[in-house]
Write a protein that holds these residues in place. Structure first.
Motif, PDB file in Angstrom:
ATOM      1  N   LEU A  85       0.819  -1.216   0.000  1.00 37.70           N
ATOM      2  CA  LEU A  85       0.000   0.000   0.000  1.00 37.70           C
ATOM      3  C   LEU A  85       0.850   1.262   0.000  1.00 37.70           C
ATOM      4  CD1 LEU A  85      -2.755  -1.090   2.539  1.00 37.70           C
ATOM      5  CD2 LEU A  85      -2.923  -1.007   0.043  1.00 37.70           C
ATOM      6  N   LEU A  86       2.052   1.185   0.544  1.00 35.41           N
ATOM      7  CA  LEU A  86       2.957   2.338   0.578  1.00 35.41           C
ATOM      8  C   LEU A  86       4.141   2.097  -0.351  1.00 35.41           C
ATOM      9  CD1 LEU A  86       3.041   3.117   4.412  1.00 35.41           C
ATOM     10  CD2 LEU A  86       1.905   4.432   2.626  1.00 35.41           C
ATOM     11  N   PRO A  90      11.708   5.543   0.950  1.00 27.75           N
ATOM     12  CA  PRO A  90      11.403   6.154   2.250  1.00 27.75           C
ATOM     13  C   PRO A  90      10.794   7.558   2.159  1.00 27.75           C
ATOM     14  CG  PRO A  90      13.556   5.138   2.309  1.00 27.75           C
ATOM     15  CD  PRO A  90      13.091   5.083   0.886  1.00 27.75           C
ATOM     16  N   HIS A  91      11.278   8.386   1.213  1.00 29.45           N
ATOM     17  CA  HIS A  91      10.736   9.739   1.090  1.00 29.45           C
ATOM     18  C   HIS A  91       9.298   9.714   0.584  1.00 29.45           C
ATOM     19  CE1 HIS A  91      10.102  13.775  -0.680  1.00 29.45           C
ATOM     20  NE2 HIS A  91      10.624  14.123   0.486  1.00 29.45           N
ATOM     21  N   LYS A  92       9.023   8.890  -0.401  1.00 33.29           N
ATOM     22  CA  LYS A  92       7.657   8.773  -0.918  1.00 33.29           C
ATOM     23  C   LYS A  92       6.724   8.184   0.141  1.00 33.29           C
ATOM     24  CE  LYS A  92       8.899   8.531  -5.758  1.00 33.29           C
ATOM     25  NZ  LYS A  92       8.948   7.747  -6.981  1.00 33.29           N
ATOM     26  N   PHE A  98       2.326  11.727   5.372  1.00 30.20           N
ATOM     27  CA  PHE A  98       1.972  13.129   5.573  1.00 30.20           C
ATOM     28  C   PHE A  98       0.537  13.381   5.137  1.00 30.20           C
ATOM     29  CE2 PHE A  98       1.241  17.235   3.601  1.00 30.20           C
ATOM     30  CZ  PHE A  98       1.523  18.100   4.643  1.00 30.20           C
ATOM     31  N   TRP A  99       0.170  12.884   3.933  1.00 26.98           N
ATOM     32  CA  TRP A  99      -1.173  13.129   3.423  1.00 26.98           C
ATOM     33  C   TRP A  99      -2.232  12.377   4.224  1.00 26.98           C
ATOM     34  CZ3 TRP A  99      -2.051  17.363   1.228  1.00 26.98           C
ATOM     35  CH2 TRP A  99      -1.087  17.971   0.436  1.00 26.98           C
ATOM     36  N   ALA A 100      -1.900  11.216   4.722  1.00 32.91           N
ATOM     37  CA  ALA A 100      -2.837  10.501   5.599  1.00 32.91           C
ATOM     38  C   ALA A 100      -3.063  11.296   6.878  1.00 32.91           C
ATOM     39  CB  ALA A 100      -2.311   9.107   5.924  1.00 32.91           C
ATOM     40  N   ASP A 101      -2.001  11.865   7.417  1.00 35.19           N
ATOM     41  CA  ASP A 101      -2.106  12.695   8.611  1.00 35.19           C
ATOM     42  C   ASP A 101      -2.901  13.969   8.322  1.00 35.19           C
ATOM     43  OD1 ASP A 101      -1.189  13.285  11.423  1.00 35.19           O
ATOM     44  OD2 ASP A 101      -0.287  15.006  10.386  1.00 35.19           O
ATOM     45  N   PHE A 102      -2.687  14.554   7.152  1.00 35.12           N
ATOM     46  CA  PHE A 102      -3.426  15.747   6.750  1.00 35.12           C
ATOM     47  C   PHE A 102      -4.926  15.465   6.722  1.00 35.12           C
ATOM     48  CE2 PHE A 102      -5.465  18.332   3.475  1.00 35.12           C
ATOM     49  CZ  PHE A 102      -5.092  19.613   3.865  1.00 35.12           C
TER      50      PHE A 102
END
Length: 125
Positions: A85-86, A90-92, A98-102
């Motif tokens: 799923l990810l 590491p950066h991507k 980040f977007w999940a947290d957003f």
């Protein structure tokens, strides 16, 4: 995994449940959907999530997993035979988190506070 019994305790409009449903779909996991009445919580929901008593709850072979981000991580770890799923970079992966947290802090906050869907649409676009 063949022979798995998977049930999702959820509510149709929950953005947290939607996250789990998307992960299950991406992994191609077949599951039973159990719509929950959030005003009259089922015995099953209270048994499977006695701490928070909230949806979503993924029940895999009789064992519950609670909290949507934890469930998504669990799905990714258990059903490894499908694409992750990810991203592997590491950066991507950090950007995805980040977007999940957003979404958790901005979009879901609006949803949980009863803001108009039109405000949400205008906010995102």
């Amino acid at each position: 995994m063949a022979g798995d019994q998977v049930t999702l305790l959820d509510f149709w409009s929950s953005p947290f449940g939607m996250r789990v449903r998307i992960a299950l779909a991406e992994k191609g996991v077949k599951y039973e959907y159990s719509e929950q009445d959030l005003r009259n919580k089922s015995d099953l929901l209270l048994q499977m999530n006695p701490v928070h008593k909230k949806i979503p709850v993924l029940v895999h072979d009789g064992k519950p997993v609670c909290e949507s981000l934890i469930i998504v991580q669990y799905i990714d770890e258990v059903w490894k035979d499908k694409a992750p799923l990810l991203p592997s970079d590491p950066h991507k992966r950090a950007q995805s988190r980040f977007w999940a947290d957003f979404v958790d802090k901005k979009v879901c906050f609006l949803f949980l506070n009863g803001s108009s869907i039109w405000f949400l649409i205008l906010f995102l676009f």
